[in-house]
Design a protein around this motif. Sequence first.
Motif, PDB file in Angstrom:
ATOM      1  N   ALA A  70       0.844  -1.200   0.000  1.00 33.13           N
ATOM      2  CA  ALA A  70       0.000   0.000   0.000  1.00 33.13           C
ATOM      3  C   ALA A  70       0.879   1.250   0.000  1.00 33.13           C
ATOM      4  N   ALA A  71       0.291   2.331  -0.417  1.00 28.68           N
ATOM      5  CA  ALA A  71       0.995   3.612  -0.381  1.00 28.68           C
ATOM      6  C   ALA A  71       1.167   4.026   1.080  1.00 28.68           C
ATOM      7  N   PRO A  72       2.247   4.729   1.382  1.00 25.27           N
ATOM      8  CA  PRO A  72       2.427   5.201   2.753  1.00 25.27           C
ATOM      9  C   PRO A  72       1.271   6.108   3.171  1.00 25.27           C
ATOM     10  N   PRO A  73       0.938   6.110   4.441  1.00 21.59           N
ATOM     11  CA  PRO A  73      -0.175   6.937   4.891  1.00 21.59           C
ATOM     12  C   PRO A  73       0.089   8.421   4.630  1.00 21.59           C
ATOM     13  N   ALA A  74      -0.979   9.122   4.259  1.00 22.60           N
ATOM     14  CA  ALA A  74      -0.846  10.536   3.908  1.00 22.60           C
ATOM     15  C   ALA A  74      -0.405  11.370   5.097  1.00 22.60           C
ATOM     16  N   GLU A  75      -0.722  10.941   6.312  1.00 24.14           N
ATOM     17  CA  GLU A  75      -0.382  11.743   7.484  1.00 24.14           C
ATOM     18  C   GLU A  75       1.082  11.619   7.908  1.00 24.14           C
ATOM     19  N   LEU A  76       1.841  10.776   7.233  1.00 24.40           N
ATOM     20  CA  LEU A  76       3.258  10.615   7.551  1.00 24.40           C
ATOM     21  C   LEU A  76       4.032  11.740   6.888  1.00 24.40           C
ATOM     22  N   VAL A  77       4.361  12.751   7.668  1.00 24.13           N
ATOM     23  CA  VAL A  77       5.050  13.923   7.144  1.00 24.13           C
ATOM     24  C   VAL A  77       6.370  14.063   7.889  1.00 24.13           C
ATOM     25  N   LEU A  78       7.440  14.092   7.137  1.00 20.17           N
ATOM     26  CA  LEU A  78       8.760  14.277   7.737  1.00 20.17           C
ATOM     27  C   LEU A  78       9.061  15.772   7.811  1.00 20.17           C
ATOM     28  N   PRO A  79       9.693  16.210   8.881  1.00 17.59           N
ATOM     29  CA  PRO A  79       9.987  17.641   9.028  1.00 17.59           C
ATOM     30  C   PRO A  79      10.884  18.152   7.893  1.00 17.59           C
ATOM     31  N   PRO A  80      10.606  19.350   7.389  1.00 17.04           N
ATOM     32  CA  PRO A  80      11.396  19.900   6.290  1.00 17.04           C
ATOM     33  C   PRO A  80      12.894  19.997   6.599  1.00 17.04           C
ATOM     34  N   ALA A  81      13.248  20.293   7.850  1.00 18.33           N
ATOM     35  CA  ALA A  81      14.669  20.396   8.208  1.00 18.33           C
ATOM     36  C   ALA A  81      15.379  19.055   8.015  1.00 18.33           C
ATOM     37  N   PHE A  82      14.715  17.954   8.360  1.00 18.40           N
ATOM     38  CA  PHE A  82      15.296  16.629   8.159  1.00 18.40           C
ATOM     39  C   PHE A  82      15.417  16.319   6.677  1.00 18.40           C
ATOM     40  N   VAL A  83      14.386  16.626   5.912  1.00 24.89           N
ATOM     41  CA  VAL A  83      14.394  16.349   4.474  1.00 24.89           C
ATOM     42  C   VAL A  83      15.518  17.126   3.797  1.00 24.89           C
ATOM     43  N   GLU A  84      15.672  18.399   4.147  1.00 24.17           N
ATOM     44  CA  GLU A  84      16.752  19.207   3.573  1.00 24.17           C
ATOM     45  C   GLU A  84      18.118  18.617   3.904  1.00 24.17           C
ATOM     46  N   ARG A  85      18.236  18.076   5.087  1.00 29.89           N
ATOM     47  CA  ARG A  85      19.511  17.531   5.550  1.00 29.89           C
ATOM     48  C   ARG A  85      19.902  16.247   4.816  1.00 29.89           C
TER      49      ARG A  85
END
Length: 171
Positions: free
Chosen positions: A43-58
């Motif tokens: 299944a697709a990952p749940p829509a509510e799973l949001v990673l913080p932008p600071a972590f994603v940028e890193r």
Amino acid sequence: MSATLALVILSWIAIVILYLALAAVLREVRMLRRRLDERAATAAPPAELVLPPAFVERVAEPGRERTVLVADATCPLCRHAAAVLAERATPDFRPVLLTYEPPERWSSLPDEVELVQDSDAWSSLAHLTPPVILTVGADGTVGSLHLPSSERDVAGALAATNSAPLMERTS
């Protein structure tokens, strides 16, 4: 037979029964985790799973997904997953180990494994029981999510991530 001997025998029987009951419960939990992992893989990952932008940028690399292991140093399966990840790490395949703990707890990792201590990112995934193996796109989308429940599942989950090199399965 004396009353003391009978009490000792009954105590040992009760201990054995409790041990077998605990083993049955742990087996059921392991089977449930395996089922959840299979569902998460299809299944697709749940829509509510949001990673913080600071972590994603890193951790983001333009045009590539990154394999991220969410782990806790006190978890034996997490330690095993980190060891497998470290074995597979190369200059071209640089996975990320996300933890809330100080870096000293993970001192045995090679330089190819990027250790990220981020309480906010950890909190966004804390509702899942570690280890969690996921792929994160350059835009922060979670491409796949795996909840391995055994050492064998760790190898399969890492092989299933798009950015991980093909891994041999051990029997």
